[in-house]
Design a protein around this motif. Structure first.
Motif: not given
Length: 297
Positions: A234-250
């Motif tokens: 849902x957030x694969x647009x490149x504009x969202x890659x400019x933000x620090x990313x906190x990934x949830x993956x358990x």
């Protein structure tokens, strides 16, 4: 005058009894016929061998589904830990900066005891706290937790749980009114986990409005929190890659996301002294100096 009785003669009685016995004997000697409806019903009975095969197939399908949905996602919990085990889980290898995120679900926290975890083999350096949700729901423990985190020497941060059905600017303004970030605090966090049945484009537009408003107020780019599957879908647009990313993956040995990320929430079943309930554990993808560079100046 009453009529006279006309009794049956003995001979006639004998003939009648004999005839009745013959009829009864004849009818009882014939085998009863099975009704056509009963015959048709018996003809549709499933053979035992076919019934057994279907039973095995149903059990097999159920077992596969149970494993896929209830065992496989959590299989990591039962894997042997070849590295360091701390806080009840296997700690991801190669990361030195650890932290937690909390909300009212963790209940009342023993902060002096929690502070002792800064001196363990896997010391805790940062804490994210839930502040707001939607346009008007504040976390009841935020104010106390936010103050205690600073007083006990943790690098602190605050996050907002995004509700797509609520106006994005209303949510952003609610967060701004609630959270007073200071020097040394981590950037504000937007937690995005649901679509709210919004179209992808509309969902992205709302999220971007929240991010822009909050960035304008605090003067720093917010951190974007979501699962790697949600982000890639849902957030694969490149504009969202400019933000620090906190990934949830358990329950995995390593992050499968191929892009750049800053924080990784690797489990939701951490057992941390000072907190009675299970808590999320995180690692920072960098050094302590890198983490401090990310904070508000």
């Amino acid at each position: 005058m009453p009529p006279r009785n006309n009794p049956m003669s003995a001979v006639q009685k004998k003939k009648t009894v004999s005839t009745t016995r013959k009829k009864g004997t004849a009818s009882s000697s014939k085998s009863p016929r099975t009704p056509k409806k009963v015959q048709a019903k018996h003809s549709h009975i499933m053979p035992v061998w076919l019934r057994n095969i279907l039973a095995v197939m149903i059990v097999g399908c159920f077992s596969i589904a149970f494993y896929y949905f209830f065992i496989r996602p959590y299989a990591y919990r039962w894997k042997p830990c070849h590295g360091l085990k701390e806080y009840g889980v296997c700690i991801p290898a190669g990361y030195d900066i650890h932290g937690i995120d909390i909300s009212h679900y963790q209940g009342k926290i023993d902060w002096p005891k929690l502070r002792q975890n800064k001196e363990t083999v896997t010391p805790l350096h940062f804490i994210f706290m839930k502040a707001t949700e939607g346009g008007d729901h504040g976390d009841t423990t935020f104010s106390a937790n936010f103050a205690n985190a600073r007083n006990h020497g943790f690098i602190r941060g605050a996050y907002h749980f995004y509700i797509p059905s609520t106006d994005a600017l209303k949510q952003a303004d609610f967060f701004i009114r609630t959270v007073k970030l200071d020097t040394g605090d981590l950037p504000p966090v937007l937690d995005v986990e649901v679509t709210g049945r919004k179209e992808k484009t509309e969902l992205q537009q709302g999220i971007k409005r929240w991010l822009d408003r909050v960035e304008s107020h605090y003067g720093v780019k917010p951190i974007l929190y979501t699962s790697y599957k949600f982000k890639t879908r849902y957030l694969d647009d490149s504009i969202f890659n400019a933000y620090p990313y906190w990934i949830a993956h358990y329950y995995v040995d390593s992050v499968r996301y191929q892009g750049k990320w800053d924080f990784w929430q690797h489990t939701d079943v951490g057992n941390v002294p000072g907190i009675k309930e299970d808590v999320d554990l995180n690692v920072f993808n960098g050094t302590l100096e890198d983490l401090r560079k990310l904070t508000i100046k």
